[in-house]
Design an enzyme around this catalytic site. Structure first.
Site, PDB file in Angstrom:
ATOM      1  N   CYS A  35      -5.797   0.977   6.386  1.00  0.00           N
ATOM      2  CA  CYS A  35      -6.182  -0.224   6.234  1.00  0.00           C
ATOM      3  C   CYS A  35      -5.475  -0.976   8.054  1.00  0.00           C
ATOM      4  O   CYS A  35      -4.619   0.070   8.031  1.00  0.00           O
ATOM      5  CB  CYS A  35      -5.684  -1.378   5.198  1.00  0.00           C
ATOM      6  SG  CYS A  35      -4.586  -1.778   5.319  1.00  0.00           S
ATOM      7  N   CYS A  50      -1.663  -1.422   7.634  1.00  0.00           N
ATOM      8  CA  CYS A  50      -1.409   0.212   7.939  1.00  0.00           C
ATOM      9  C   CYS A  50      -1.242   1.223   9.740  1.00  0.00           C
ATOM     10  O   CYS A  50      -0.591   1.810   9.693  1.00  0.00           O
ATOM     11  CB  CYS A  50      -1.768   1.216   6.253  1.00  0.00           C
ATOM     12  SG  CYS A  50      -1.271   0.489   4.680  1.00  0.00           S
ATOM     13  N   HIS A  52       0.935  -0.778  -0.078  1.00  0.00           N
ATOM     14  CA  HIS A  52       0.052  -0.077  -0.051  1.00  0.00           C
ATOM     15  C   HIS A  52       1.112   1.253  -0.042  1.00  0.00           C
ATOM     16  O   HIS A  52       2.066   1.544   0.710  1.00  0.00           O
ATOM     17  CB  HIS A  52      -1.190  -0.079   0.866  1.00  0.00           C
ATOM     18  CG  HIS A  52      -1.445  -1.346   0.987  1.00  0.00           C
ATOM     19  ND1 HIS A  52      -2.936  -0.934   1.900  1.00  0.00           N
ATOM     20  CD2 HIS A  52      -2.256  -1.943   0.313  1.00  0.00           C
ATOM     21  CE1 HIS A  52      -3.654  -2.131   2.120  1.00  0.00           C
ATOM     22  NE2 HIS A  52      -3.314  -2.898   0.845  1.00  0.00           N
ATOM     23  N   GLU A  74       1.651   3.601   2.611  1.00  0.00           N
ATOM     24  CA  GLU A  74       1.525   3.805   3.124  1.00  0.00           C
ATOM     25  C   GLU A  74       3.362   3.242   3.434  1.00  0.00           C
ATOM     26  O   GLU A  74       4.077   3.554   4.025  1.00  0.00           O
ATOM     27  CB  GLU A  74       1.144   3.891   4.310  1.00  0.00           C
ATOM     28  CG  GLU A  74      -0.249   4.542   4.771  1.00  0.00           C
ATOM     29  CD  GLU A  74      -1.992   3.797   3.490  1.00  0.00           C
ATOM     30  OE1 GLU A  74      -1.393   3.403   2.784  1.00  0.00           O
ATOM     31  OE2 GLU A  74      -2.505   4.033   4.322  1.00  0.00           O
TER      32      GLU A  74
END
Lengths: 412, 184
Positions: B95, B98, B56, B58
Site C-alpha cells: 500500500c 508500506c 501490515h 511488511e
C-alpha cells in the site's frame, strides 16, 4: 489574546481558477434527435470518453421557436492533429452513415469541485456535478469556540515538538467530542536504549542528546520565524516527515547506546499509542475490527462472530485509571470507537506519504498541521492523498496558521 | 517471461504467511524478506489483533529485522547497507504507506502477487518505488530511494486467499474449503 489564528481547509484537488478551467478539444456534431439513442450507444462502444466521465455526451439546446437541437461529442481531438480524417475509421463510418458534420469545440478537462465551478464549466459544454457525499465539520468554517480548541491542541503539539531542545515533528490525537487527548508522540527515530524492556521504546520518550549524533543535527534549531507569514527559514533536518531519508545519513559513533527506528515518525507512534490505549480500555471485547475489510470495501457481510478474544496486559494502570475517572463522572461506559473514527490529529508538519496513508488506515477524521512539507508532504505539497478517490476512507485536511505569539512561545 | 523457480519459492513462503494471517482471522497478506538467497524475516498482517491498522505484513517483517540487527549491534549505516541488499516478497502490492516505508529504508527490490487497486503504492495509485525520479520542489535530500518492483507473481493464489477470507466471513456463504482457524 491569541485568537487570530486562521484555519485553512486544504481541498481534495488543487483548485483551478474559476474562470480559467482547463479544457480539452473534442469533435462534436449536431444530430437528428431520432437517431440519438443509436448514435450514443454506438459511440459508447467505439469511442468511450474514459477520462471525461464528468462531461455529458449529449448537449440539448432549445432554439428560437422552441425547436430542440441535440449535439453529441464524437471523440477527443488528438494532440496536434485536428483533421477529420485523423479520426478512427469506425467513427468515420458513423459520421458518413448519419451524415454528420463534425466541428471542434471545448469541454472542461476536470470534474467540477464546486457549484460555482460547475456553472462555469457548463458555459463550454454541460458536465455533471456530484457534490461531496461526506461533510466533515470545519470544511465550511469554524466557530470561535472550535478555533480556540484547534489552536489549543496545536499549541500542545508545538510544545511537544520543541520540548527536547531538538525540533522534531509531534502528533496529538484528540477526541473532539470530549475535547480529550487520546495519545501524543514525537518522532522516535532515535531513542536512548535505557532498558531492554519492549515497553520502553513505546513510551513517548525522546532521544534527547546531540552528542551521539553528528553532523546536521548539532545546531540548536528553534521554531523561530523571522516574519509573520509562518514561513520557516531553517531546514529542521530532524523532522522525520520533512527528511524521511535522513536517518541513513547519520554517522553513528557508538553502537547500541540508543535504539533507532527509521519509521517511527510522530504520527506512526501516536497511532500505536492510541491502539495500545484501545486494547487496554476495551480488552477482549468482540472485535468491531472484524468488519475491517482492507481490500474489498463493498463486502460488508463479514461478521464478528469468530473474532478472536484477546488478553492484553496493560503495561501500567494509566489507561484503566483514566477509564475509572471517566466512568466516575458518567453512568454510561465510554463507547468504543473503531480505530480512530471520529478523532482528529494535530501535527506540527504536514505528514509524509507513509504517515498520511497510516492515518487513512486508522480512520482519522481530520488532520490539522501548522507547516507545509515541500520536500515530502502528502497532503497537498507533493502528493494529495485526501483527493485519492480510490481510498476507502477520506479525512479533511486543514492548515493552522499560527499567531506570532504561539510561535514565540516555542523559542528555546 | 518465465518466473525463476527461486522467486516462486520465496513467494510461496509469503503465501504461507498470508495463510497464517487468515487462520488468525486477519486479512490474508504475508511476506518474507530475503538477503543473499536466504529468508531473514517474515511477517503477516496483524491489524485486527493489534487494533492498529498500520500493522501490515511488511511493517511486521521490517520490525523483526530492525530488532535483530540492533541486537547484533549494527550501526545505522550498516542497517541502511543491509536493507539495500534485501528483497521483499509480498502477496499483495504494498500500500502507499508500506511502499513509502520501503523507499525510506532503501530496499533493493520488491516482488508482489496481486495488485492493489485501492491502496497500491507501487504503480496502482501512486508510484513511490520511483521516488528518485519524481522532480522535487527542493531537491537537496530526496524523500526516499527508488526500488525495482515486479508484480503478478502467483497473483491468482493471492487473490484466492482474499476470496476465501471474505467467503469465510459470510454466514450465508457455502462452507469454506479450508477449515476455519484451529483455535480452542
Amino acid at each position: 489574546m491569541m485568537n487570530n489564528c486562521l484555519i485553512v481547509h486544504i481541498p481534495d484537488k488543487q483548485p483551478h481558477d474559476l474562470h480559467h478551467q482547463p479544457t480539452e478539444s473534442v469533435f462534436a456534431s449536431i444530430i437528428d434527435p431520432k437517431h440519438a439513442n443509436q448514435i450514443v450507444r454506438r459511440l459508447n462502444q467505439i469511442a468511450p470518453l474514459e477520462d471525461l466521465r464528468h462531461v455529458k455526451r449529449i448537449q440539448k439546446k432549445v432554439l428560437e421557436g422552441g425547436q430542440i437541437q441535440l449535439l453529441v461529442i464524437l471523440c477527443l481531438v488528438s494532440e496536434g492533429n485536428n483533421q477529420f480524417d485523423s479520426m478512427p475509421s469506425h467513427l468515420q463510418e458513423l459520421i458518413s452513415s448519419y451524415q454528420l458534420s463534425p466541428f471542434i469545440t471545448k469541454v472542461c478537462k476536470y470534474a467540477a469541485t464546486s457549484k460555482e465551478e460547475w456553472h462555469e464549466q457548463c458555459k463550454f459544454w454541460p458536465t455533471s456535478y456530484h457534490p461531496r457525499t461526506y461533510n466533515i465539520d470545519g470544511i465550511t468554517g469554524f466557530s470561535e469556540e472550535d478555533s480556540q480548541s484547534v489552536l489549543k491542541f496545536m499549541q500542545s503539539a508545538l510544545e511537544l515538538a520543541t520540548s527536547d531542545g531538538l525540533v522534531v515533528n509531534a502528533a496529538v490525537i484528540v477526541d473532539p467530542s470530549a475535547k480529550q487527548i487520546i495519545s501524543s508522540a514525537c518522532d522516535q527515530i532515535f531513542v536512548w536504549n535505557t532498558c531492554n524492556d519492549d515497553s520502553c521504546s513505546r513510551k513517548p520518550e525522546l532521544f534527547c542528546s546531540h552528542t551521539i549524533i553528528s553532523g546536521k543535527c548539532d545546531s540548536h534549531e528553534t521554531l523561530h520565524s523571522n516574519n509573520s507569514s509562518n514561513q520557516l527559514k531553517q531546514p529542521y533536518t530532524s523532522v522525520s516527515c520533512l527528511y524521511p531519508q535522513q536517518w541513513a545519513e547519520h554517522q553513528s559513533h557508538s553502537r547500541s547506546l540508543y535504539y533507532f527506528h527509521p519509521l517511527r515518525h510522530a504520527a506512526m507512534v501516536a497511532i500505536e499509542s492510541s491502539a495500545a490505549r484501545d486494547r487496554c480500555l476495551f480488552p477482549g471485547k468482540e472485535n468491531s475490527e472484524a468488519k475491517y475489510l482492507e481490500l474489498d470495501g463493498e463486502n460488508s457481510s463479514w461478521t464478528s462472530s469468530h473474532a478472536k478474544r484477546q488478553k492484553i496486559a496493560c503495561a501500567n494502570g494509566e489507561y484503566v485509571e483514566k477509564l475509572n475517572a471517566h466512568s466516575h463522572t458518567s453512568d454510561q461506559p465510554p463507547a468504543r470507537p473503531y480505530l480512530c473514527t471520529g478523532y482528529d490529529i494535530y501535527l506540527v508538519w504536514e505528514p509524509c506519504a507513509m504517515c498520511a496513508m497510516a492515518l487513512v488506515h486508522q480512520r482519522i477524521r481530520r488532520i490539522f498541521y501548522a507547516f507545509p512539507n515541500p520536500n515530502a508532504g502528502a497532503l497537498g505539497s507533493v502528493h494529495r492523498l485526501q483527493g485519492e478517490k480510490s481510498l476507502n476512507h477520506h479525512y479533511a485536511v486543514f492548515r493552522v496558521l499560527l499567531p506570532e505569539e504561539a510561535l514565540h512561545r516555542c523559542y528555546i | 517471461m518465465m518466473t525463476s523457480p527461486e522467486i516462486l519459492t520465496f513467494m510461496d513462503l509469503a503465501i504461507q504467511q498470508a495463510k497464517l494471517a487468515m487462520d488468525a482471522l486477519e486479512v490474508p497478506v504475508g511476506c518474507v524478506i530475503v538477503e543473499d538467497g536466504k529468508v531473514i524475516a517474515s511477517g503477516r498482517n496483524r491489524t485486527t489483533e493489534t487494533r492498529n491498522a498500520t500493522r501490515h505484513a511488511e511493517m511486521e517483517a521490517i520490525d523483526v529485522l530492525l530488532g535483530q540487527w540492533q541486537k547484533n549491534g549494527l550501526s545505522m549505516t550498516e542497517v541502511s547497507e543491509n536493507f539495500s541488499n534485501c528483497s521483499l516478497y509480498v502477496t499483495c502490492e504494498p500500500c502507499i504507506m508500506c511502499a513509502s516505508a520501503l523507499s525510506i529504508l532503501g530496499i533493493k527490490e520488491v516482488f508482489y502477487g496481486c495488485s492493489n487497486d485501492k491502496f497500491g503504492g507501487c504503480g496502482s495509485i501512486l508510484s513511490l518505488h520511483l521516488s528518485n525520479t519524481t522532480p522535487l520542489n527542493n531537491s537537496e535530500v530526496p524523500p526516499g530511494k527508488s526500488f525495482k518492483c515486479t508484480g503478478g507473481i502467483m497473483a491468482s493464489e493471492a487473490v484466492l486467499l482474499f476470496r476465501t477470507f471474505y467467503e469465510q466471513g459470510n454466514p450465508n456463504a457455502p462452507k469454506p474449503h479450508r477449515p476455519l482457524a484451529r483455535q480452542a
